[in-house]
Write an enzyme that holds these catalytic residues in place. Structure first.
Site, PDB file in Angstrom:
ATOM      1  N   GLU A 181      -0.915  10.848   0.476  1.00  0.00           N
ATOM      2  CA  GLU A 181      -2.263  10.275   0.505  1.00  0.00           C
ATOM      3  C   GLU A 181      -2.631   9.795   1.889  1.00  0.00           C
ATOM      4  O   GLU A 181      -3.776   9.926   2.328  1.00  0.00           O
ATOM      5  CB  GLU A 181      -2.347   9.115  -0.504  1.00  0.00           C
ATOM      6  N   HIS A 193      -1.946  -1.932   6.212  1.00  0.00           N
ATOM      7  CA  HIS A 193      -1.362  -1.062   7.235  1.00  0.00           C
ATOM      8  C   HIS A 193      -0.640  -1.860   8.314  1.00  0.00           C
ATOM      9  O   HIS A 193      -0.673  -1.497   9.495  1.00  0.00           O
ATOM     10  CB  HIS A 193      -2.416  -0.132   7.824  1.00  0.00           C
ATOM     11  N   ASP A 208       0.863  -1.172   0.000  1.00  0.00           N
ATOM     12  CA  ASP A 208       0.000   0.000   0.000  1.00  0.00           C
ATOM     13  C   ASP A 208       0.910   1.235   0.000  1.00  0.00           C
ATOM     14  O   ASP A 208       1.421   1.606   1.053  1.00  0.00           O
ATOM     15  CB  ASP A 208      -0.911  -0.019   1.232  1.00  0.00           C
TER      16      ASP A 208
END
Length: 348
Positions: A204, A315, A174
């Site tokens: 982001e 994450h 990610d």
């Protein structure tokens, strides 16, 4: 693999937290150099590789370069580092992780301390973990740490990217897997009708900031977001909560918490996937936003859609994607860009 795994590994293992994406930006510029007509960057650090089309339309595709990480907020007299989060961390995954501290004079390896359970009581074991409570141990005395580390230095987790069965696993998938897709698309696109802006965006993870600014600067006829999405197809989740599943193909976004995809756009993506025999799955993400929203209305009312990479363990330091889903998402992106013509109309 039908794509450049070595480049994917390089992108994921390279460090770049929000606002400090320099090392990743250098890789993107290097890879774009011989594949696009021009490469430009802006004051925030977004990098855009543009392939000129033969027609009048333009498309912007955004994939963010930044990864979740940390900034040093304090150095103790004993030489331990206290951290401030850059992006959304679940602090439970941080104990005993190896990290890299990025200083002005070079990188320093360290680890996040974790006290042994022998010395913890029931209250400690059941307490809520917080990033503010984390400390980084550099294995150095306080005076040397004070000389080498300053408040504001950056910290990233240290992890290699590996093949695990049919999966690719490592840190920062990610969203480096999407940045990788930009490069792969640049390599494959040949003589498009629409001008294509391939944008590697910044910040982001702290509010879609790079894409929001870029949406003002690039007045495109279509905006496409590229990002990872949740794949909760693991023990502990009901099937209705999986969102996506690894191995079922590229994700075609219907909605997330920041954007609702233009219906004509997502239906077009679905038709292209079926036409080109590309595996896909429809994505409804209940929480979490992407650059899709940053681009959608920054410069006006722009039709927008998104292609997603199903990802387990988002994450964390060991995110996982399916190798074939990566290929499917890239194939769908290329098909969408090559199919964009002056006759396209996504107005509702």
């Amino acid at each position: 693999m039908p794509y450049d795994f070595d480049l994917l590994r390089e992108l994921t293992e390279t460090s770049g937290v929000p606002g400090y994406e320099d090392r990743v930006r250098d890789v993107v510029r290097r890879e774009f150099e011989n594949e696009v007509d021009r490469v430009e960057s802006d004051g925030m650090g977004n990098v855009v590789g543009t392939i000129e089309g033969s027609g009048d339309r333009s498309v912007v595709v955004a994939a963010h370069m930044d990864e979740i990480g940390f900034m040093v907020r304090h150095v103790t007299d004993d030489g331990y580092l206290r951290l401030d989060a850059l992006g959304g961390w679940d602090a439970r995954v941080l104990k005993a992780q190896r990290v890299t501290v990025h200083t002005e004079n070079g990188d320093i390896d360290g680890l996040i301390g974790s006290p042994p359970p022998h010395t913890m009581d029931e209250k400690d074991l059941e307490g809520k973990d917080e990033v503010a409570d984390v400390h980084v141990d550099l294995g150095l005395d306080g005076d040397e740490v004070e000389e080498r580390v300053a408040v504001g230095d950056l910290v990233t987790t240290r992890q290699t990217t590996e093949l695990l069965g049919e999966h690719v696993t490592g840190k920062a998938l990610d969203n480096r897997v999407s940045v990788f897709a930009l490069v792969e698309a640049a390599r494959r696109i040949d003589d498009p009708e629409a001008t294509v802006h391939l944008a590697a965006t910044v910040q982001e993870e702290v509010g879609l900031r790079g894409a929001k600014a870029l949406g003002v600067d690039i007045d495109a006829d279509l905006a496409i977001g590229l990002d990872t999405t949740v794949a909760n197809d693991v023990p502990g989740f009901e099937e209705a909560d999986h969102v996506t599943a690894l191995g079922d193909g590229a994700g075609i976004k219907l909605k997330d918490s920041s954007a609702i995809a233009n219906p004509k756009v997502h239906r077009h993506f679905r038709a292209l996937a079926e036409e080109h025999d590309i595996d896909y799955q429809m994505e409804v993400l209940p929480a979490g936003g992407t650059d899709t929203a940053g681009l959608q209305f920054a410069g006006g009312a722009t039709p927008a859609g998104a292609i997603s990479f199903p990802t387990r363990y988002l994450h964390t330091v060991t995110e996982s994607v399916h190798a074939e889903d990566v290929a499917a998402a890239i194939d769908l992106l290329v098909a969408a860009l090559e199919a964009e013509t002056d006759g396209a109309d996504y107005t509702l």
